[in-house]
Design a protein around this motif. Structure first.
Motif, short mmCIF file in Angstrom:
data_model
loop_
_atom_site.label_atom_id
_atom_site.label_comp_id
_atom_site.label_asym_id
_atom_site.label_seq_id
_atom_site.Cartn_x
_atom_site.Cartn_y
_atom_site.Cartn_z
N VAL A 35 53.53 -32.34 11.07
CA VAL A 35 52.49 -31.41 10.60
C VAL A 35 51.24 -31.55 11.46
O VAL A 35 50.73 -32.65 11.67
N CYS A 37 48.56 -28.93 10.95
CA CYS A 37 47.55 -28.46 10.01
C CYS A 37 48.19 -28.19 8.65
O CYS A 37 49.30 -27.66 8.57
N SER A 38 47.46 -28.52 7.61
CA SER A 38 47.90 -28.30 6.23
C SER A 38 46.89 -27.39 5.54
O SER A 38 45.69 -27.65 5.58
N ASP A 66 51.36 -25.10 1.99
CA ASP A 66 51.29 -24.43 3.29
C ASP A 66 51.01 -25.42 4.41
O ASP A 66 50.33 -26.43 4.21
N GLY A 67 51.49 -25.09 5.60
CA GLY A 67 51.21 -25.93 6.75
C GLY A 67 51.81 -25.34 8.01
O GLY A 67 52.47 -24.30 7.98
N TRP A 88 55.58 -22.37 10.88
CA TRP A 88 54.70 -22.40 9.72
C TRP A 88 55.56 -22.59 8.48
O TRP A 88 56.75 -22.27 8.47
N THR A 100 52.56 -30.77 2.44
CA THR A 100 52.21 -30.83 3.86
C THR A 100 51.00 -31.69 4.19
O THR A 100 50.62 -31.79 5.36
N ALA A 125 48.80 -22.39 9.16
CA ALA A 125 48.68 -23.06 7.87
C ALA A 125 48.11 -22.16 6.79
O ALA A 125 47.98 -22.58 5.63
N VAL A 324 41.56 -25.79 6.03
CA VAL A 324 42.75 -26.50 6.50
C VAL A 324 42.41 -27.95 6.80
O VAL A 324 41.27 -28.30 7.10
#
Length: 330
Positions: A35, A37-38, A66-67, A88, A100, A125, A324
């Motif tokens: 990962v 970005c989360s 989301d990530g 994504w 994430t 993300a 994020v």
């Protein structure tokens, strides 16, 4: 590996921790994603706070659905060629213990969707909940082509995408409600024909004037509990209200205006889209990403070590866009 987690619900500063946990391996049909970005969404914050259920479904939860990142390992049944693919992610933490907000996440291969090279991981993300919610709000029940659309909260995480989706899907007119001049600029830049500041002006009068008294065909609604009175004042006879959020767990709607106006109410949660609706949404969002047709509004990026700050920012409602968390090692 490093991850954020909580083992009880409550305020972020009291229950949300960052520490070392075991590195997962992908099982059959799964991929492991490194990962980058989360994404932090209001639903993530509400779950951690215990606003929906104070009893955790798992002993320990790594938050965020989301990530975006890079596939670094695959399980049996998944094409080895996926290793190294930019992706994504959607629904990572929905009904699962591992989201994430970590350096790595394991999830079914279908939940890691190809991310074009020209799209940043921070934007990636923001797609799982905000962009797919926005798309479905515009596409459901015949779509918005040739229609007048009101997007409530047109500068918000979902609303900013919803303005763009309505425009890309052929809406005749797009109106957004906002709460400041800065948010008005965001909505207008996204493609809204009109941004109405409901704190400074008579929103119902402005919207009726903009529609020559006819009202709007569709309302994309972020908070049905707060906005239902305005919605009924500006909705066209036979129009529909597509609801994806509410600021209150319970609310009242007046029966007689609803039935007289032939109002159609549609409620949905993006986590539970059926496979056909999700496939359609993914395909259209993917096409727009390839064309560079979507503008992304990342309000703030914070390191994983400061995830509490990210949760508090989303909780405050002050972020003008998506928040994020950077999960890659410093």
């Amino acid at each position: 590996m490093q991850a954020a987690f909580y083992e009880s619900t409550g305020p972020a500063r009291e229950v949300l921790h960052v520490g070392q946990i075991e590195l997962p391996g992908p099982g059959p049909g799964e991929v492991r994603v490194r990962v980058v970005c989360s994404g932090v969404n209001p639903s993530d914050v509400k779950s951690r706070a215990g606003l929906r259920n104070k009893t955790l479904p798992f002993p320990r939860i790594v938050p965020h659905s989301d990530g975006a990142g890079v596939v670094d390992a695959v399980g049996t049944g998944v094409a080895p060629a996926r290793v190294g693919e930019r992706v994504w992610i959607w629904n990572a933490a929905w009904k699962h213990a591992w989201g994430t907000a970590a350096e790595y996440v394991v999830l079914p291969s279908a939940q890691a969707v190809h991310l074009p090279d020209q799209v940043g991981f921070d934007a990636g993300a923001c797609l799982g909940i905000p962009a797919l919610t926005a798309y479905h709000s515009a596409a459901v029940d015949g779509g918005v082509a040739g229609k007048s659309v009101l997007v409530a909260g047109g500068a918000g995480a979902v609303g900013h995408y919803a303005v763009q989706c309505a425009r890309l899907m052929g809406a005749r007119q797009v109106i957004a409600t906002v709460s400041s001049e800065a948010k008005a600029r965001l909505a207008l830049d996204a493609g809204a024909d009109l941004a109405v500041d409901y704190r400074r002006e008579d929103a119902a009068a402005r919207i009726r004037e903009a529609t020559a008294g006819a009202g709007v065909d569709r309302i994309v609604e972020v908070d049905i509990a707060a906005n239902s009175a305005l919605d009924l004042q500006v909705l066209k006879q036979g129009g529909d209200v597509v609801v994806y959020g509410s600021g209150a767990g319970e609310f009242k709607l007046p029966f007689f205006p609803l039935i007289v106006q032939h109002v159609r109410l549609r409620f949905f949660i993006v986590y539970e889209l059926d496979s056909a609706a999700r496939t359609q949404a993914e395909a259209h969002v993917a096409a727009w990403l390839r064309r560079g047709a979507l503008a992304h509004n990342v309000a703030q990026r914070v390191p994983l070590a400061n995830i509490v700050q990210a949760h508090e920012l989303v909780e405050s409602g002050q972020a003008m866009g998506n928040v994020v968390v950077d999960c890659s090692p410093a």
